[in-house]
Structures are given as C-alpha cells and as structure tokens.
Design an enzyme around this catalytic site. Structure first.
Site, short mmCIF file in Angstrom:
data_model
loop_
_atom_site.label_atom_id
_atom_site.label_comp_id
_atom_site.label_asym_id
_atom_site.label_seq_id
_atom_site.Cartn_x
_atom_site.Cartn_y
_atom_site.Cartn_z
N GLY A 141 46.57 33.99 42.95
CA GLY A 141 46.13 35.28 42.44
C GLY A 141 46.31 36.37 43.46
N GLY A 142 45.81 37.56 43.13
CA GLY A 142 45.93 38.68 44.04
C GLY A 142 45.23 38.45 45.36
CB VAL A 146 42.76 28.65 44.23
CG1 VAL A 146 41.48 27.82 44.10
CG2 VAL A 146 42.45 30.12 44.08
CG ASP A 258 38.84 41.79 37.20
OD1 ASP A 258 39.37 42.39 36.24
OD2 ASP A 258 39.49 41.11 37.99
#
Length: 419
Positions: A141-142, A146, A258
C-alpha cells in the site's frame, strides 16, 4: 457494546440519543415498518439535493499541483490523496490517554499487553518475518509493504514496513497518526495494534493478523464464495459498531478519515475489522465549544465528504459520508467510481440512489446475489439509510450510532427473509 467516555452536554454531534441493544421497534419506524413503496416521495427530494455534490468528491481540490496521490491501504487499496493547500493541520483538542474497550482477546503474553505498548527490536522483526521473506508478503500500500509474521510467543501478526522515504513528510505523519490512534483504541471490530519500531529509516507497525483478506476482495470474489446479503448486512453492522466506538466511546473522539472497502478486513467467520489509521485525527474538543477540526484534506477519491473537501472542516460526519458510500458498495458490489461504465452509471452512489428513488432498488443489487422480494425490501432499507449518510450537508446526516441502530433493526426484522 462499547466502552465508556465522559460526554459533554454541549455537544449534540457526539452525544446521540441514548439507546440499548436490542433497540425498540419504534426507534426505527421510518425504516422498518414502511411499506415497500412508501417514503419515496420524501427521499426523492433528498436524492436530488445530494446528486449534484457527487462529482466534487471524486476529484481532489482545485489545487491539484499540491495533491499527493498514493494507495494507502496496507492490505491492497485504491487511490488516495492528501491536499496540502488551503488549510493548516491543527486540532482544537487535548491529548488523551488510552481508551479501553470491553472485548478481551486470547490469554497470551502479547495479547495481554496494552494496545501499541510493545517496542519491538529489529532482531524480533527479522525473526518474525524471516528477514522480510517475499513468501510472507501479504500486501502492498501507500504506507509500504505488509508481511505476515509470527512472534516468539506464537502470535500471528501483520508487520507493516514503511517505505524508506525518510524525507517524505506525508508518510512520516501517517506513521505517527497510526501509532497514536491504534494505541488509544481496543475493540472487537478494530484491528489491534501490538507495537511498533522506529529506528533510523525503519518505521514498522505490528498489528493483529486478519487472515481472510479485505472486503473489496470478497466483493470481487477473489477470496472465494459470493457474500450473501445477510453477510453484507452483518459486515455493515460490524463496521458501524467500530466507527461508533471511535466517535463516541474513546476518551477523545477519533475520526478515521479513510473508511473504504479495502480498509475493512474479514476473519474466517466474516467478522469485519476496520484497519489503516494512517489518516486518523482527533476530533474537535466539545468541551471547548469547537465543532470541527480545520485540516488539510485527506482520504480516498470516491469516499470523500464533499463538505469537508470544500471547507477543510473535518467532523465525525465525514466518516458518516464515507460509510454511506460503503453501504452502496456493499449492496451493489461495485466500486464507488466505475470509469468503464456508461456515463450515468460511473458514480455508483449517484446511480444507485437514483434507482432507489425511482422504485427500482432491487435493480442495483449485486447480480451475484439472488434478487428475491425479501432481498428487495432489505436493499430498500439499506439504501434509504445510505441516502441520509451522503447528504450534502453534515447536519442532515445521522450519527454512526444511529446507523448502527437502524441496521441492527433491519437485521432483527428481516433475519428470516435474508438469503
């Protein structure tokens, strides 16, 4: 259902009407007892009032040049942006101590720690992830990458390793925001934080491992079977509980900022957990009389509150707006923006809510789900709530606590009908 927080009598934003589970049927008469065709005249006017604002929330503010685009979900997300122009990033509130939920977890040394209290060493992180083995990579992700890991006591964890962008102020801020927010909360429907590491260029967060992928992956059938409408309703209720806890039952309200399907993780029993607190902010301090936080715009295109986008004023109702978009996504199975569809169907919420007010709610139900009369009734009730959530003015949106009440009652009354 939730923990406790001292309420201020001066704040009607964060002090919704008192209720208890199970709620009385009269609490939701407008949602649960109407005939299938009633209420449409009332909501047609409402849908017209919100239709014009949808286009504004699917693009950044006018100052594009200062907008930073990236994918924020550590478990596979969609495009997000943060605008650094137009407002200062200030919070009119006080610092707070950890909030404690009522839910307990497994009785092992790591789980017994306070949320976010463990300061890991690089040796422990390397051991848990087998030196960041590519075979253990579970998301991108940004924020970074992970990895699935296992601590020495056997606890399965997700290790979020930030990009090594020491000069990227946005990523640094997101790391601090996530650490701050996760260390303050503990709830069954929120991803639990075990600890973190900040050393040199390394920024790492260790959180609960949720093994069954994101809600978006399930809606796309990447993770196996089609989600039934009953399962989607259960997931919506879980998410509503989590956000209600953040808004109402922590020591100081937290705005997630978000809420989206790729930030919702599901376990093996399809229980939902809200993740990714990189954009989270403390809400305004009600005791000081403030009604909002003035802050730069951050969030995900398609879920952004148009009033926040226009005024830079952030409140809990911005999460409510995003949640309304998520309700439409759960019903239709579509993403908030479907660029490849015909023009009138590209903004999913605008298209679906127009169909609802025209008496054609069942036509927007995910084609993978059976279109029965009973499912049609449930879809109508969910979309009526979604319509209120995406009102163009925050004062007209329900609280998240009210959303949880309404959905709980839909499930209670229609449990035998859902397929």
């Amino acid at each position: 259902m939730y923990g406790r927080r001292k309420h201020s009598s001066s704040s009607d934003i964060r002090t919704p009407d008192r209720f208890s589970y199970p709620p009385s049927p009269s609490s939701y008469s407008t949602f649960s007892s109407e005939k299938p065709n009633s209420g449409r005249d009332r909501v047609k006017g409402a849908v017209r009032s919100v239709a014009g604002v949808f286009s504004a929330c699917f693009s950044p503010p006018v100052e594009d040049k200062d907008t930073h685009h990236h994918s924020s979900s550590a478990y596979g997300g969609s495009d997000t942006f943060s605008s650094t122009s137009g407002a200062s990033d200030s919070t009119n509130g006080r610092k707070r101590g950890p909030a404690r939920g009522i839910y307990k977890v497994q009785n092992d040394p790591t789980h017994m720690k306070e949320p976010g209290s463990v300061k890991f060493t690089m040796a422990e992180i390397h051991q848990a992830t087998k030196n960041f083995s590519p075979a253990l990579k579970v998301g991108q992700g940004g924020f970074g990458t992970v990895y699935k890991g296992q601590l020495q006591d056997g606890t399965l964890v997700a290790v979020k390793r930030a990009k090594k962008s020491i000069y990227d102020k946005n990523l640094g801020g997101e790391f601090q925001s996530e650490i701050q927010a996760l260390s303050m909360v503990e709830h069954l429907n929120l991803v639990k934080c075990y600890g973190y590491l900040q050393h040199g260029e390394e920024r790492i967060i260790v959180v609960e491992y949720v093994p069954n992928g994101t809600l978006r992956e399930h809606l796309d059938c990447i993770k196996g079977n089609v989600l039934s409408l009953a399962s989607r309703l259960d997931i919506a209720i879980d998410i509503a509980h989590a956000i209600t806890y953040l808004h109402t039952y922590t020591d100081h309200p937290i705005i997630h900022r978000d809420i989206k399907s790729s930030n919702i993780l599901l376990n093996e029993k399809l229980r939902a957990k809200v993740a990714d607190f990189g954009f989270a902010r403390l809400a305004a301090d009600a005791e000081s009389g403030h009604t909002h936080v003035s802050t730069q715009v951050k969030g995900t295109a398609g879920y952004l509150d148009p009033e926040y986008l226009r005024t830079y004023q952030l409140t809990e109702k911005s999460d409510v707006y995003s949640y309304g978009i998520l309700l439409v996504e759960l019903v239709t199975g579509r993403r908030p923006i479907e660029a490849k569809r015909e023009l009138e169907e590209r903004v999913t919420a605008k298209w679906a809510l127009k169909k609802f007010t025209d008496g054609l709610a069942i036509s927007v139900l995910d084609p993978k789900v059976e279109k029965s009369d009973s499912n049609g009734l449930v879809v109508e009730k969910i979309l009526e709530l979604a319509l209120q959530c995406v009102s163009s003015h925050r004062r007209n949106r329900p609280t998240m606590r009210k959303c949880a009440e309404v959905l709980w009652n839909i499930r209670k009354e229609d449990k035998d009908l859902l397929v």
